[in-house]
Design an enzyme around this catalytic site. Structure first.
Site, PDB file in Angstrom:
ATOM      1  N   TYR A 117      33.244  59.943  29.017  1.00 17.10           N
ATOM      2  CA  TYR A 117      31.964  60.777  29.201  1.00 17.10           C
ATOM      3  C   TYR A 117      32.102  61.992  28.435  1.00 17.10           C
ATOM      4  O   TYR A 117      32.458  63.040  29.093  1.00 17.10           O
ATOM      5  CB  TYR A 117      31.588  60.719  30.621  1.00 17.10           C
ATOM      6  N   LEU A 267      19.412  50.933  37.556  1.00 16.74           N
ATOM      7  CA  LEU A 267      17.910  51.264  37.224  1.00 16.74           C
ATOM      8  C   LEU A 267      17.471  50.876  35.738  1.00 16.74           C
ATOM      9  O   LEU A 267      16.490  51.341  35.337  1.00 16.74           O
ATOM     10  CB  LEU A 267      17.397  52.590  37.407  1.00 16.74           C
ATOM     11  N   GLY A 270      16.690  53.615  33.017  1.00 17.74           N
ATOM     12  CA  GLY A 270      15.548  54.224  33.633  1.00 17.74           C
ATOM     13  C   GLY A 270      14.334  53.334  33.572  1.00 17.74           C
ATOM     14  O   GLY A 270      13.071  53.675  33.995  1.00 17.74           O
TER      15      GLY A 270
END
Length: 396
Positions: A117, A267, A270
């Site tokens: 990351y 999720l 988004g």
């Protein structure tokens, strides 16, 4: 791996269905890499171990959950958003500090990051943010790529023992710690037997540098082989209302072996946070441009699943994000989602999922309704899919 910042979108008004619920609830450029590059260029203080029985997987403290022998908060916090995976660029460190300290103050004790990351940036951010309460939280990070520790330049998958050791030494410095609570292999290296990977991690455990370990998106046989060498604490796979394949194979295997499960992207990039609608057009560099389920032609049909979740939100006085996270938690007591965000409001919204429950009857009804909704588009972008479910080579 979730982000709902409004600057992710261009063209058209991005109305939020979350707003009609908010009265009764808690009100980037991509990685500094091409979105594909994370998966491209692939090469041809709880130290107790041992097999965990099913009773040990049950909650002892309702405010905690167990991944194997590792006790964590019921909801974790993913760190990909703060390096600008969608848009907005790398977040300022003072904002990251504020967000993570707010998360800790609200009961979050499980923070997930990775060497890739940034690369390297996220671990530095998290290391500084959690330093004041490091001993009270659990940090998970991931190795598995050939990353230059000085420049951050990365090549392909690489889980050779020397590379793992180099990665861990860098992680410890960036995270400002002398141990890693949970170390994952980010993706299976098709050129390195998992026994060699497990053996290296086992040595790191003996040295006290790693306390627990896990795998992300591994093949089923690789899970068994790795667990036989050094018991796994967690498997981290994509899992959400529109990606339910873990239910048929990985979750039963985790239950059999006493391994916890951590859904990444719970999720749906988004989508289940109500951040996408028919008018959404993503900014250049936003990974979701190439996500099959969020293309302009597929969004309208896939919104049917969001509308369904919103109906449940009305029943339970909750937002779609809260319903989605609570539904994942309801599947098993040893499942811990790790939604990511760089926004304090979204953090607080997500955490209310811990207060929402599903009875067995409600869960059955919810799942039945989901099964009737057609999802269009592949689970993920092709380069990402290619690195999922890979079996490590047989050790000779």
């Amino acid at each position: 791996m979730e982000n709902r910042d409004s600057n992710s979108f261009q063209n058209g008004k991005s109305f939020s269905r979350r707003k009609f619920l908010s009265s009764s609830t808690i009100a980037g450029v991509g990685l500094s890499l091409n979105p594909f590059s994370m998966w491209a260029n692939t090469k041809g203080n709880d130290t107790s171990q041992g097999k965990i029985n099913k009773s040990q997987q049950q909650n002892i403290n309702p405010d905690k959950r167990r991944l194997g022998n590792l006790e964590v908060s019921p909801l974790g916090l993913g760190a990909l958003s703060v390096v600008g995976f969608y848009t907005g660029g790398v977040r300022d460190q003072y904002k990251v500090n504020k967000l993570y300290r707010e998360a800790y103050d609200n009961g979050v004790t499980f923070f997930d990051t990775a060497e890739v990351y940034g690369p390297l940036i996220s671990e530095r951010q998290i290391g500084e943010a959690v330093e004041p309460f490091r001993k009270d939280v659990k940090i998970a990070t991931k190795f598995g790529f050939d990353i230059n520790p000085e420049t951050g330049e990365r090549g392909g998958l690489d889980s050779n023992p020397k590379t793992i050791r180099r990665a861990v030494e860098g992680m410890l410095k960036r995270l400002r710690t002398d141990y890693i609570d949970l170390l994952y292999q980010h993706r299976v290296d098709p050129n390195v037997p998992i026994e060699d990977v497990a053996g290296t991690v086992q040595d790191l455990m003996k040295e006290g540098k790693v306390l627990h370990w896990g795998l992300s998106e591994p093949g089923l046989n690789t899970i068994r082989r790795a667990h036989a060498v050094e018991p796994l604490t967690a498997i981290q796979n994509e899992y959400s209302p529109w990606t339910r394949n873990p239910e048929s194979d990985v979750l039963p295997l985790c239950e059999e072996l006493g391994i916890g499960f951590v859904p990444w992207c719970p999720l749906g990039y988004g989508f289940f946070a109500d951040a996408i609608n028919e008018n959404t057009r993503f900014s250049e560099g936003d990974f979701r441009i190439i996500l099959p389920r969020t293309t302009p032609e597929n969004i309208p049909q896939n919104l049917q699943i969001l509308y369904y979740i919103e109906e449940w939100g009305l029943r339970k006085n909750a937002t779609p994000a809260q319903i989605t996270l609570a539904w994942l938690q309801a599947q098993k007591p040893w499942i811990v989602p790790i939604p990511g965000t760089s926004n304090s409001v979204h953090l607080r919204e997500n955490l209310r999922a811990n207060e929402i429950s599903f009875s067995k009857e409600e869960l059955k009804e919810f799942d039945l309704g989901l099964s009737k909704i057609e999802i269009v588009g592949a689970q993920n972008a092709e380069p990402v899919m290619a690195a999922m479910g890979v079996e490590a080579p047989i050790k000779k």
